[in-house]
Write a protein that holds these residues in place. Structure first.
Motif, PDB file in Angstrom:
ATOM      1  N   LEU A 514      33.235  44.081  25.304  1.00  0.00           N
ATOM      2  CA  LEU A 514      33.091  44.159  23.852  1.00  0.00           C
ATOM      3  C   LEU A 514      33.447  42.839  23.189  1.00  0.00           C
ATOM      4  O   LEU A 514      32.805  42.411  22.229  1.00  0.00           O
ATOM      5  N   ILE A 515      34.488  42.194  23.708  1.00  0.00           N
ATOM      6  CA  ILE A 515      34.889  40.921  23.111  1.00  0.00           C
ATOM      7  C   ILE A 515      33.781  39.894  23.280  1.00  0.00           C
ATOM      8  O   ILE A 515      33.460  39.133  22.363  1.00  0.00           O
ATOM      9  N   ARG A 516      33.171  39.898  24.461  1.00  0.00           N
ATOM     10  CA  ARG A 516      32.058  38.975  24.663  1.00  0.00           C
ATOM     11  C   ARG A 516      30.948  39.232  23.662  1.00  0.00           C
ATOM     12  O   ARG A 516      30.397  38.307  23.062  1.00  0.00           O
ATOM     13  N   SER A 517      30.600  40.499  23.471  1.00  0.00           N
ATOM     14  CA  SER A 517      29.521  40.827  22.522  1.00  0.00           C
ATOM     15  C   SER A 517      29.898  40.387  21.117  1.00  0.00           C
ATOM     16  O   SER A 517      29.077  39.829  20.397  1.00  0.00           O
ATOM     17  N   ALA A 518      31.145  40.665  20.747  1.00  0.00           N
ATOM     18  CA  ALA A 518      31.573  40.268  19.405  1.00  0.00           C
ATOM     19  C   ALA A 518      31.471  38.764  19.240  1.00  0.00           C
ATOM     20  O   ALA A 518      31.061  38.264  18.192  1.00  0.00           O
ATOM     21  N   LEU A 519      31.838  38.026  20.295  1.00  0.00           N
ATOM     22  CA  LEU A 519      31.751  36.563  20.222  1.00  0.00           C
ATOM     23  C   LEU A 519      30.307  36.096  20.121  1.00  0.00           C
ATOM     24  O   LEU A 519      30.001  35.152  19.396  1.00  0.00           O
ATOM     25  N   VAL A 520      29.409  36.766  20.857  1.00  0.00           N
ATOM     26  CA  VAL A 520      27.983  36.411  20.762  1.00  0.00           C
ATOM     27  C   VAL A 520      27.500  36.541  19.327  1.00  0.00           C
ATOM     28  O   VAL A 520      26.859  35.642  18.779  1.00  0.00           O
ATOM     29  N   LEU A 521      27.834  37.674  18.707  1.00  0.00           N
ATOM     30  CA  LEU A 521      27.413  37.889  17.329  1.00  0.00           C
ATOM     31  C   LEU A 521      27.995  36.815  16.419  1.00  0.00           C
ATOM     32  O   LEU A 521      27.321  36.301  15.529  1.00  0.00           O
ATOM     33  N   TYR A 522      29.249  36.514  16.673  1.00  0.00           N
ATOM     34  CA  TYR A 522      29.897  35.518  15.837  1.00  0.00           C
ATOM     35  C   TYR A 522      29.209  34.170  15.971  1.00  0.00           C
ATOM     36  O   TYR A 522      29.004  33.464  14.988  1.00  0.00           O
ATOM     37  N   GLU A 523      28.832  33.829  17.194  1.00  0.00           N
ATOM     38  CA  GLU A 523      28.146  32.555  17.405  1.00  0.00           C
ATOM     39  C   GLU A 523      26.828  32.526  16.659  1.00  0.00           C
ATOM     40  O   GLU A 523      26.480  31.511  16.051  1.00  0.00           O
ATOM     41  N   VAL A 524      26.087  33.629  16.733  1.00  0.00           N
ATOM     42  CA  VAL A 524      24.812  33.675  16.017  1.00  0.00           C
ATOM     43  C   VAL A 524      25.031  33.471  14.524  1.00  0.00           C
ATOM     44  O   VAL A 524      24.297  32.743  13.863  1.00  0.00           O
ATOM     45  N   ASP A 525      26.062  34.118  14.011  1.00  0.00           N
ATOM     46  CA  ASP A 525      26.296  34.012  12.572  1.00  0.00           C
ATOM     47  C   ASP A 525      26.814  32.641  12.181  1.00  0.00           C
ATOM     48  O   ASP A 525      26.680  32.230  11.036  1.00  0.00           O
ATOM     49  N   ARG A 526      27.413  31.954  13.136  1.00  0.00           N
ATOM     50  CA  ARG A 526      28.025  30.680  12.782  1.00  0.00           C
ATOM     51  C   ARG A 526      26.998  29.608  12.459  1.00  0.00           C
ATOM     52  O   ARG A 526      27.331  28.568  11.923  1.00  0.00           O
ATOM     53  N   LEU A 527      25.747  29.872  12.809  1.00  0.00           N
ATOM     54  CA  LEU A 527      24.688  28.934  12.423  1.00  0.00           C
ATOM     55  C   LEU A 527      24.700  28.725  10.923  1.00  0.00           C
ATOM     56  O   LEU A 527      24.411  27.649  10.431  1.00  0.00           O
ATOM     57  N   VAL A 528      24.995  29.806  10.230  1.00  0.00           N
ATOM     58  CA  VAL A 528      24.965  29.757   8.776  1.00  0.00           C
ATOM     59  C   VAL A 528      26.333  29.332   8.269  1.00  0.00           C
ATOM     60  O   VAL A 528      27.344  29.767   8.785  1.00  0.00           O
ATOM     61  N   VAL A 529      26.308  28.476   7.258  1.00  0.00           N
ATOM     62  CA  VAL A 529      27.579  28.112   6.631  1.00  0.00           C
ATOM     63  C   VAL A 529      27.904  29.216   5.640  1.00  0.00           C
ATOM     64  O   VAL A 529      27.340  29.286   4.551  1.00  0.00           O
TER      65      VAL A 529
END
Lengths: 885, 130
Positions: A514-529
């Motif tokens: 789950l932590i990995r998945s949460a991090l993946v999502l976070y990375e995707v969102d981090r594209l946006v400021v």
């Protein structure tokens, strides 16, 4: 009824014991005195007479004992005795008590937290009469997606369905409300059928309910207020009935006020009759935007209602194949519609995880009890020798467990309280329904009590039974302190440890995934400021802005005004904001498609956006150009696709210049579907909560200006500071337009990842607790084993064994337990992994990296827990250890 | 004595967690109760010592009664409402607890007496047949 008298008398003894004891003592004394006097009369000496009297009387103590047993409730007496002894023991053995209570408290605390959440949300009930009868209707289309109900279908159901005592429709909308002399406010409005409140068996406390005459198109508009609106805006003035209120500019009369706290269905401020929905009578049968609820007739089950409604839906499908083909009716309990059932994803995962933690805590407590119990073998043998039955001894030990569990229950509640507060604060802006909330009600306390009993049984019964097993003579012969723990007892301990390790591994694996998945999502969102961006939504009332051109004109003017504000770097409008649900999915046809595309094979999300959309998000297109002022006009039918789209459907060829076509839901209108030219390639963003980025086609806003639009305004500083300025600009354009759902992009990003954030942090916390408990358990058991075998160690070392050899002696056992535990744990994770499948993002349930890390972590922790006490023991001087006995 | 089980006896014995049903002297508890009831019915108000003495007298030495066992019996009878007790003064001006039979007790006595008489007559008839 004599037995009742007897029972009452025995019960009274709890209170009257002292008095009755004294009375008996006096009677017996008198009796003996008279007997002695008699014997003296017969000629005995006083001393002899006394002895004779005592002999004739029989055992005084036995009589008193028999009397006491007859008088009171001996069972209660002995339980009280047990409790007193256990309490004393717990106070004396302070550290042990603390260890066990802490272990169990962690288990009970975490399970209470999860239960409070589940109880407050999934198990919440509508605060109306017989809430189980209230159901929610919907439809599901041929692809199984949930949809609303159309007005015409709703009327059809109302007329033909028999399984319900009433059916009503509702739909919610934000609107502006203004009272003479005050500025407009934004309120949450709900349009509801006239019979809606009577289905819920609620009545206004002031004024009147809606009447059927009010619920007709063209009737005089009337409204009913929520209680807090009456107290806040109208100062509880009883003359509020009959006053006029302007909603979205149109006047309406207030006719009623509901009771305090009632805000059906979610957080409504004001109710209007359903017929007031603009254009509702003219809505086509396939405009499915109404929600429907009803009350089951008495003695009708949900299943029966579902069956009847299926029949009706099928009849409608035959009657109107163009609109109703393939649509099924769904009926669920009303609360289920909002929170799902207990067996859907996240609640089930949480409950399973917390169950594991509880089991580990109980296993630990059991091991601790076993370890300590072995050192009390002498005491147990003594009790047995004095006449206690095995059951009595076991009961004594069990009472100790119960007392520990009770203490743990109280501590657990104290642990759960702040945890629940934190969760409640985190979810405060989720717009949760008024009938759901996180509180410690009777259910929660009942749960804690049940947990206490459960943990007492789980952790105390087996050790109690094991330890009461005594072989009296042998025990008393040996020096009781160095009694060897029986082989069976050791096996029980070993088994418990293996179980703990297995459960911990499962929890660690789940948390890791789950932590990995949460991090993946976070990375995707981090594209946006995401910082410094204000988000707000406007709903354009169809009465004033009925055509796309009118709406587009307004949007263009608004965008111009927003951009020209000082401290605004960029502003854009879009149909669905970033992260939020973009429900429009279509099939896409490529310009080089040889065959026709079957429905559902090439799905994309479509998001109409303004020209500065990507700029406001702080992104630049990978290739091509953003939309300009001409895009969307006839002759300039353009689109922008994201990288995911290009990877999936264009196999990484240059998308610029390619043409695509979006297929409508209804095959008949596809002839008119226009070919769009791709002019830009954007990075992949997420447009659905709690899921990964998919293929998206961005359209110019001009092509599809919706009636609810999202504003994104990026400022130089904190975005929310801009809110008043933005509101002012909107107001200047149109005073009656409601601006709602004001938030920040950062918050939206967090919200859309909430399930993953919550899940991974909870699971991570539980995995951490489990690891800690297992490590402590392993440490305690090893330390105890070492203490027990100290003399053996001393002998071995005196005979020449190296420290490492002694260490290996204990390590061997631990490695075995670790091995078996890891195997069971990995197997278990594979089995349980499918529970997480719905939540995993770009991570397979068999992710090797996660599993490797879990194995390494478990091994390291287990080895440390085992080595520390062992090394310490082998460092002792044999001369000392041999004298230890 | 044939063991005629009386349900009340069973109940009170279960409270005592299965202890022996008979008193130390081998007198079944139910018979002791009966003797006490009869004594009180005949003699009126008596205190514990007097009851024990009277029973011994009537049994004419055939019973070796541990006098102390009278007290649990008196308690039992009082719990079931067949006798009542009150403080009073004995002959030699000592404070003592006096017991007397109640109406319910008399009824119980009558019932039990009839029961025993019937039992004895049946047994006699059985034993007399040759």
């Amino acid at each position: 009824m004599t037995w009742l008298r007897v029972w009452l008398s025995r019960l009274m003894d709890l209170v009257l014991r002292r008095q009755r004891d004294d009375r008996l003592a006096e009677e017996v004394d008198t009796h003996l005195r008279l007997l002695t006097a008699e014997y003296i009369d017969r000629g005995m000496s006083p001393a002899d007479a006394r002895f004779a009297a005592l002999r004739a009387f029989g055992g005084v103590d036995q009589v008193m004992l028999r009397h006491r047993d007859q008088r009171g409730l001996p069972f209660v007496d002995s339980i009280v005795q047990d409790v007193r002894f256990a309490a004393r023991l717990l106070i004396v053995d302070r550290w042990f008590t603390a260890a066990v209570v802490a272990t169990l408290a962690l288990g009970i605390g975490s399970s209470t937290t999860i239960f409070t959440v589940v109880n407050g949300w999934n198990l919440a009930e509508l605060p109306v009469e017989e809430p189980d009868q209230i159901v929610h209707f919907g439809t599901s289309d041929a692809r199984g997606r949930r949809r609303g109900v159309s007005y015409l279908d709703f009327r059809a159901w109302q007329e033909t369905a028999r399984s319900f005592s009433g059916i009503a429709g509702y739909t919610s909308s934000n609107m502006s409300a203004a009272v003479a002399g005050h500025a407009a406010d934004r309120v949450a409005g709900t349009f509801i059928s006239a019979n809606g409140f009577s289905i819920l068996r609620e009545r206004p406390v002031l004024g009147r309910d809606f009447r059927p005459e009010d619920d007709r198109v063209g009737a005089e508009p009337v409204v009913i207020l929520a209680h807090h609106v009456w107290t806040d805006r109208f100062a509880t003035d009883p003359a509020v009935i009959g006053r006029t209120i302007r909603l979205n500019g149109a006047p309406a009369t207030i006719v009623g006020v509901m009771r305090a706290g009632f805000r059906f269905p979610v957080l409504t401020d004001i109710w209007l009759p359903l017929a007031n929905v603009p254009g509702i009578a003219a809505k086509p049968r396939d405009d499915r935007s109404i929600g429907v609820f009803g009350r089951l007739a008495d003695d009708v089950t949900v299943a029966e209602a579902r069956a009847e409604l299926s029949t009706i839906a099928r009849a409608l499908a035959e009657q109107f194949p163009a609109t109703n083909q393939g649509f099924e009716a769904t009926v669920v309990r009303f609360t289920e519609y909002y929170f799902g059932t207990l067996t859907d994803g996240p609640p089930l995962i949480m409950m399973v995880a917390v169950g594991f933690v509880l089991l580990i805590a109980c296993a630990n407590a059991a091991n601790l009890l076993l370890a300590r119990g072995a050192s009390r073998a002498r005491e147990m043998s003594l009790r047995a020798a004095l006449g206690a039955s095995r059951r009595r001894i076991a009961r004594q030990l069990f009472v100790e467990s119960v007392l520990l569990a009770a203490l743990a229950g109280i501590s657990g509640l104290l642990l759960a309280w702040p945890a629940v507060r934190v969760i409640a604060a985190e979810t405060a802006d989720f717009n949760l329904p008024y009938w759901a909330g996180l509180t410690f009600d009777g259910h929660v306390f009942g749960f804690v009590a049940a947990m206490c009993v459960g943990t007492a049984i789980l952790s105390g019964l087996a050790p109690a039974w094991k330890l009461s097993e005594t072989c009296t003579a042998r025990m008393l012969e040996d020096d009781g302190r160095t009694v060897r723990v029986g082989r069976r007892s050791r096996r029980l301990t070993s088994g418990l440890l293996v179980g703990e390790i297995a459960l911990t591994v499962i929890l660690l694996a789940g948390a890791g995934l789950l932590i990995r998945s949460a991090l993946v999502l976070y990375e995707v969102d981090r594209l946006v400021v995401t910082s410094n961006v204000l988000i707000a939504r406007i709903t354009m009332p169809p009465t004033k802005y009925g055509t796309p051109q009118e709406r587009m004109a307004f949007y263009e003017r608004l965008e111009q005004r927003l951009v020209s504000l000082p401290s605004v770097t960029s502003a854009a409008l879009g149909n669905a904001p970033f992260f939020d649900r973009a429900i429009l999915t279509r099939d896409v046809v490529l310009d080089n498609d040889a065959e026709p595309v079957s429905a559902g094979s090439r799905r994309v999300l479509t998001v109409p956006i303004g020209s500065r959309y990507f700029e406001t998000l702080g992104l630049s297109l990978r290739r091509g150009r953003p939309f300009g002022t001409d895009d969307g006009l006839s002759g300039h039918q353009t689109a922008i696709v994201n990288e995911r789209f290009a990877a999936l459907y264009l196999t990484d060829q240059d998308p610029i210049g390619r043409r695509i076509r979006l297929m409508e839901e209804k095959p008949s209108s596809n002839a008119a579907a226009v070919w769009l030219t791709i002019v830009g390639l954007s990075p992949s963003l997420r447009h659905s909560p709690a899921s990964d980025a998919g293929p998206v086609v961005y359209l110019p806003l001009r092509a599809q200006p919706g009636s609810t639009i999202t504003l994104m305004v990026r400022g130089t500083g904190d975005g929310t500071v801009l809110a008043p300025a933005v509101r002012e600009q909107v107001r200047l354009l149109d005073a009656d337009l409601p601006l709602h759902d004001v938030s920040s992009l950062e918050r939206l990003s967090q919200l859309s990842r909430w399930t993953h954030r919550f899940g991974s942090s909870m699971l991570g916390l539980f995995a951490g607790i489990a690891t800690l408990l297992s490590a402590l358990g392993l440490y305690a058991v090893t330390a105890y084993g070492v203490a027990q075998r100290t003399s053996e160690i001393g002998i071995r070392m005196a005979l020449g064994a190296e420290r490492s050899q002694v260490t290996w002696l204990f390590l061997r056992g631990t490695l075995m337990q670790l091995g078996v535990g890891l195997t069971l744990g990995i197997a278990g994770s594979l089995a349980v992994g499918h529970l997480l499948r719905g939540l995993l993002v770009q991570t397979s349930a068999l992710d090797p990296l996660t599993f490797t890390m879990v194995i390494m972590l478990s091994a390291v922790v287990a080895l440390i827990a085992c080595l520390v006490p062992t090394r310490r023991a082998s460092a002792l001087d044999p001369a000392i250890t041999l004298r230890h006995d | 004595m044939l063991p005629f089980n009386m349900t009340r006896g069973m109940l009170t014995s279960s409270f005592n967690m299965g202890r022996q049903k008979s008193s130390d002297a081998g007198v079944p508890r139910d018979t002791l109760d009966l003797m006490v009831l009869k004594t009180l019915a005949v003699m009126g108000r008596l205190h514990g010592f007097a009851i024990a003495r009277r029973i011994e007298q009537v049994a004419d030495g055939a019973l070796a009664l541990n006098q102390g066992t009278i007290y649990p019996a008196l308690l039992r009878l009082e719990q079931q409402g067949w006798i009542k007790s009150a403080w009073g003064t004995s002959d030699n001006n000592r404070r003592a607890r006096f017991y007397h039979i109640t109406a319910a007790g008399r009824r119980q006595l009558a019932a039990k007496t009839e029961f025993w008489e019937r039992a004895v007559s049946i047994i006699s008839r059985v034993l007399e047949q040759e």
